[in-house]
Design a protein around this motif. Structure first.
Motif, PDB file in Angstrom:
ATOM      1  N   TYR A 204      -9.110  -0.877   0.464  1.00 43.54           N
ATOM      2  CA  TYR A 204      -8.402  -0.683  -0.625  1.00 43.54           C
ATOM      3  C   TYR A 204      -7.288  -1.410  -0.620  1.00 43.54           C
ATOM      4  CZ  TYR A 204     -10.782   3.594  -2.265  1.00 43.54           C
ATOM      5  OH  TYR A 204     -11.929   4.762  -2.397  1.00 43.54           O
ATOM      6  N   THR A 205      -6.782  -2.026  -1.688  1.00 46.37           N
ATOM      7  CA  THR A 205      -5.516  -2.810  -2.124  1.00 46.37           C
ATOM      8  C   THR A 205      -4.516  -1.666  -2.630  1.00 46.37           C
ATOM      9  OG1 THR A 205      -6.030  -3.139  -4.328  1.00 46.37           O
ATOM     10  CG2 THR A 205      -7.023  -4.678  -2.584  1.00 46.37           C
ATOM     11  N   ALA A 206      -3.421  -2.240  -2.590  1.00 45.62           N
ATOM     12  CA  ALA A 206      -2.144  -1.317  -3.146  1.00 45.62           C
ATOM     13  C   ALA A 206      -2.555  -0.790  -4.677  1.00 45.62           C
ATOM     14  CB  ALA A 206      -0.947  -2.292  -3.407  1.00 45.62           C
ATOM     15  N   LEU A 207      -3.157  -1.699  -5.414  1.00 46.97           N
ATOM     16  CA  LEU A 207      -3.802  -1.221  -6.887  1.00 46.97           C
ATOM     17  C   LEU A 207      -4.530   0.050  -6.711  1.00 46.97           C
ATOM     18  CD1 LEU A 207      -2.992  -1.388  -9.610  1.00 46.97           C
ATOM     19  CD2 LEU A 207      -5.039  -3.122  -9.733  1.00 46.97           C
ATOM     20  N   HIS A 208      -5.398  -0.001  -5.761  1.00 47.10           N
ATOM     21  CA  HIS A 208      -6.293   1.106  -5.608  1.00 47.10           C
ATOM     22  C   HIS A 208      -5.643   2.345  -5.125  1.00 47.10           C
ATOM     23  CE1 HIS A 208      -9.546  -1.717  -4.604  1.00 47.10           C
ATOM     24  NE2 HIS A 208     -10.353  -1.276  -4.960  1.00 47.10           N
ATOM     25  N   ARG A 209      -4.507   2.252  -4.428  1.00 43.43           N
ATOM     26  CA  ARG A 209      -3.657   3.483  -3.984  1.00 43.43           C
ATOM     27  C   ARG A 209      -3.197   3.831  -5.278  1.00 43.43           C
ATOM     28  NH1 ARG A 209      -5.998   5.698  -0.340  1.00 43.43           N
ATOM     29  NH2 ARG A 209      -6.488   4.104   1.322  1.00 43.43           N
ATOM     30  N   MET A 210      -2.562   2.984  -6.037  1.00 42.44           N
ATOM     31  CA  MET A 210      -1.786   3.284  -7.210  1.00 42.44           C
ATOM     32  C   MET A 210      -2.682   4.127  -8.267  1.00 42.44           C
ATOM     33  SD  MET A 210       1.392   2.102  -7.234  1.00 42.44           S
ATOM     34  CE  MET A 210       2.061   0.706  -6.204  1.00 42.44           C
ATOM     35  N   ALA A 211      -3.982   3.833  -8.405  1.00 45.16           N
ATOM     36  CA  ALA A 211      -4.734   4.383  -9.029  1.00 45.16           C
ATOM     37  C   ALA A 211      -5.246   5.776  -8.470  1.00 45.16           C
ATOM     38  CB  ALA A 211      -6.200   3.524  -9.047  1.00 45.16           C
ATOM     39  N   SER A 212      -5.508   5.765  -7.154  1.00 53.07           N
ATOM     40  CA  SER A 212      -5.780   7.178  -6.816  1.00 53.07           C
ATOM     41  C   SER A 212      -4.435   8.176  -6.701  1.00 53.07           C
ATOM     42  CB  SER A 212      -6.153   6.979  -5.191  1.00 53.07           C
ATOM     43  OG  SER A 212      -5.016   6.675  -4.371  1.00 53.07           O
ATOM     44  N   ASN A 213      -3.441   7.714  -6.747  1.00 49.21           N
ATOM     45  CA  ASN A 213      -2.318   8.792  -7.072  1.00 49.21           C
ATOM     46  C   ASN A 213      -1.709   8.631  -8.389  1.00 49.21           C
ATOM     47  OD1 ASN A 213      -2.001   9.865  -4.394  1.00 49.21           O
ATOM     48  ND2 ASN A 213      -1.604   7.596  -3.668  1.00 49.21           N
ATOM     49  N   ASN A 214      -2.291   7.992  -9.308  1.00 49.62           N
ATOM     50  CA  ASN A 214      -2.041   8.158 -10.749  1.00 49.62           C
ATOM     51  C   ASN A 214      -0.608   7.561 -11.088  1.00 49.62           C
ATOM     52  OD1 ASN A 214      -2.408   8.526 -13.413  1.00 49.62           O
ATOM     53  ND2 ASN A 214      -1.413  10.812 -13.137  1.00 49.62           N
ATOM     54  N   LEU A 215      -0.242   6.489 -10.327  1.00 49.26           N
ATOM     55  CA  LEU A 215       1.014   5.763 -10.607  1.00 49.26           C
ATOM     56  C   LEU A 215       0.907   4.677 -11.430  1.00 49.26           C
ATOM     57  CD1 LEU A 215       1.979   5.843  -6.619  1.00 49.26           C
ATOM     58  CD2 LEU A 215       2.558   7.510  -8.461  1.00 49.26           C
ATOM     59  N   ASP A 216       1.792   4.883 -12.535  1.00 52.37           N
ATOM     60  CA  ASP A 216       1.758   3.860 -13.568  1.00 52.37           C
ATOM     61  C   ASP A 216       2.724   2.723 -13.476  1.00 52.37           C
ATOM     62  OD1 ASP A 216       3.726   5.822 -14.155  1.00 52.37           O
ATOM     63  OD2 ASP A 216       3.376   5.648 -16.405  1.00 52.37           O
ATOM     64  N   VAL A 217       3.990   3.045 -12.933  1.00 50.41           N
ATOM     65  CA  VAL A 217       4.958   1.897 -12.566  1.00 50.41           C
ATOM     66  C   VAL A 217       4.451   1.098 -11.787  1.00 50.41           C
ATOM     67  CG1 VAL A 217       7.340   1.770 -12.033  1.00 50.41           C
ATOM     68  CG2 VAL A 217       6.702   3.727 -13.432  1.00 50.41           C
ATOM     69  N   GLY A 218       3.945   1.246 -10.519  1.00 54.30           N
ATOM     70  CA  GLY A 218       3.570   0.274  -9.626  1.00 54.30           C
ATOM     71  C   GLY A 218       2.476  -0.389 -10.065  1.00 54.30           C
ATOM     72  N   GLY A 219       1.448   0.514 -10.767  1.00 53.16           N
ATOM     73  CA  GLY A 219       0.131  -0.112 -10.993  1.00 53.16           C
ATOM     74  C   GLY A 219       0.400  -1.093 -12.182  1.00 53.16           C
ATOM     75  N   GLU A 220       1.456  -0.971 -13.121  1.00 54.24           N
ATOM     76  CA  GLU A 220       1.785  -1.772 -14.008  1.00 54.24           C
ATOM     77  C   GLU A 220       2.271  -3.302 -13.550  1.00 54.24           C
ATOM     78  OE1 GLU A 220       4.487  -2.717 -18.007  1.00 54.24           O
ATOM     79  OE2 GLU A 220       4.865  -0.816 -16.950  1.00 54.24           O
ATOM     80  N   ALA A 221       3.266  -3.003 -12.623  1.00 54.57           N
ATOM     81  CA  ALA A 221       3.899  -4.286 -11.820  1.00 54.57           C
ATOM     82  C   ALA A 221       2.697  -5.218 -11.293  1.00 54.57           C
ATOM     83  CB  ALA A 221       4.929  -3.796 -10.508  1.00 54.57           C
TER      84      ALA A 221
ATOM     85  N   HIS B 205       0.667  -1.151  -0.084  1.00 53.31           N
ATOM     86  CA  HIS B 205       0.100  -0.075  -0.096  1.00 53.31           C
ATOM     87  C   HIS B 205       0.762   1.323  -0.085  1.00 53.31           C
ATOM     88  CE1 HIS B 205      -3.268  -2.866   1.687  1.00 53.31           C
ATOM     89  NE2 HIS B 205      -3.820  -2.186   0.871  1.00 53.31           N
ATOM     90  N   MET B 206       2.057   1.376   0.881  1.00 53.98           N
ATOM     91  CA  MET B 206       2.847   2.370   0.849  1.00 53.98           C
ATOM     92  C   MET B 206       3.335   2.663  -0.475  1.00 53.98           C
ATOM     93  SD  MET B 206       2.205   3.790   3.635  1.00 53.98           S
ATOM     94  CE  MET B 206       3.127   4.964   3.714  1.00 53.98           C
ATOM     95  N   CYS B 207       3.784   1.587  -1.252  1.00 50.51           N
ATOM     96  CA  CYS B 207       4.394   1.782  -2.582  1.00 50.51           C
ATOM     97  C   CYS B 207       3.410   2.665  -3.310  1.00 50.51           C
ATOM     98  CB  CYS B 207       4.500   0.492  -3.268  1.00 50.51           C
ATOM     99  SG  CYS B 207       5.932  -0.436  -2.566  1.00 50.51           S
ATOM    100  N   GLY B 208       2.147   2.581  -2.997  1.00 54.37           N
ATOM    101  CA  GLY B 208       1.114   3.274  -3.988  1.00 54.37           C
ATOM    102  C   GLY B 208       1.035   4.834  -3.490  1.00 54.37           C
ATOM    103  N   MET B 209       1.745   5.340  -2.791  1.00 54.43           N
ATOM    104  CA  MET B 209       1.750   6.621  -1.992  1.00 54.43           C
ATOM    105  C   MET B 209       2.495   7.848  -2.523  1.00 54.43           C
ATOM    106  SD  MET B 209      -1.182   5.993   0.107  1.00 54.43           S
ATOM    107  CE  MET B 209      -1.162   7.620   0.836  1.00 54.43           C
ATOM    108  N   SER B 210       3.215   7.467  -3.507  1.00 49.41           N
ATOM    109  CA  SER B 210       3.962   8.490  -4.075  1.00 49.41           C
ATOM    110  C   SER B 210       4.863   7.919  -5.368  1.00 49.41           C
ATOM    111  CB  SER B 210       5.113   9.023  -3.353  1.00 49.41           C
ATOM    112  OG  SER B 210       6.402   8.302  -2.959  1.00 49.41           O
TER     113      SER B 210
END
Length: 207
Positions: free
Chosen positions: A148-165, A118-123
């Motif tokens: 929320y899962t980590a992917l929800h966090r990636m989505a809410s912070n517009n993070l494509d690298v973590g989202g793809e992983a 989840h923390m990976c999805g914060m910045s």
């Protein structure tokens, strides 16, 4: 009137609404361990912070910091960010180093019910540690106290690298999780997370 963060992500509330300043403070004078509605950011008291434990080592569950989330969750102990939260901020090399000696920390629980993924999805910096945790077999579908899962966090912070992983590791961005108000794709659409949505389209999960 619509409101946006500095990074262009749309926020779905009015940071200047009545009662906001009374609860969280005026602009420039918010609690750095809590919620800053003007930047749409949270501190260690709300997400990723050290948590209280009882005499038997069990996490104390109760009212969360500033009652930002009215669901009960791990209670903040006032000591700042957790070990893994700090490691993730330092980068993937530090994460891998710690997990080599303490593999159980891949599921460390911090404030907000956040786990390291989840923390990976914060910045944008934190997302670079996502693959290290996937390689360590961290639970892709673990949910925080918001559902929320980590992917929800990636989505809410517009993070494509973590989202793809996460998606390449098997997380379906259109999956509705019990307890979550939206799918990751729905969150990204709502917040206009263009980079995240473009990556999901590239991966075949968004038209």
């Amino acid at each position: 009137m619509e409101h946006y963060r500095k990074d262009g992500v749309k926020i779905d509330y009015d940071p200047y609404a009545k009662g906001m300043a009374e609860k969280y403070g005026l602009p420039g004078n918010t609690d750095n361990e809590g919620f800053d509605p003007y930047a749409d950011s949270v501190g260690a008291g709300i997400y990723g912070g050290c948590v209280k434990r009882d005499n038997e080592g069990n996490i104390v569950i109760g009212e969360q910091y500033q009652n930002h989330n009215n669901r009960p969750g791990p209670v903040y102990d006032g000591r700042g960010y957790s070990l893994m939260s700090k490691a993730i901020h330092a980068g993937p090399e530090k994460v891998t180093e710690i997990l080599k000696d303490y593999p159980e920390l891949k599921e460390e629980i911090s404030t907000g019910g956040a786990r390291p993924l989840h923390m990976c999805g914060m910045s944008s910096n934190n997302q670079l540690s996502t693959q290290s945790l996937i390689d360590a077999k961290a639970d892709l579908y673990a949910q925080d106290t918001y559902g929320y899962t980590a992917l929800h966090r990636m989505a809410s912070n517009n993070l494509d690298v973590g989202g793809e992983a996460l998606v390449r590791a098997g997380h379906d961005p259109n999956m509705k999780m019990e307890g979550a108000d939206s799918t990751p794709i729905e969150i990204a659409r709502r917040s206009r997370g263009i980079q995240f949505l473009m990556k999901m389209q590239e991966l075949g999960h968004y038209d």
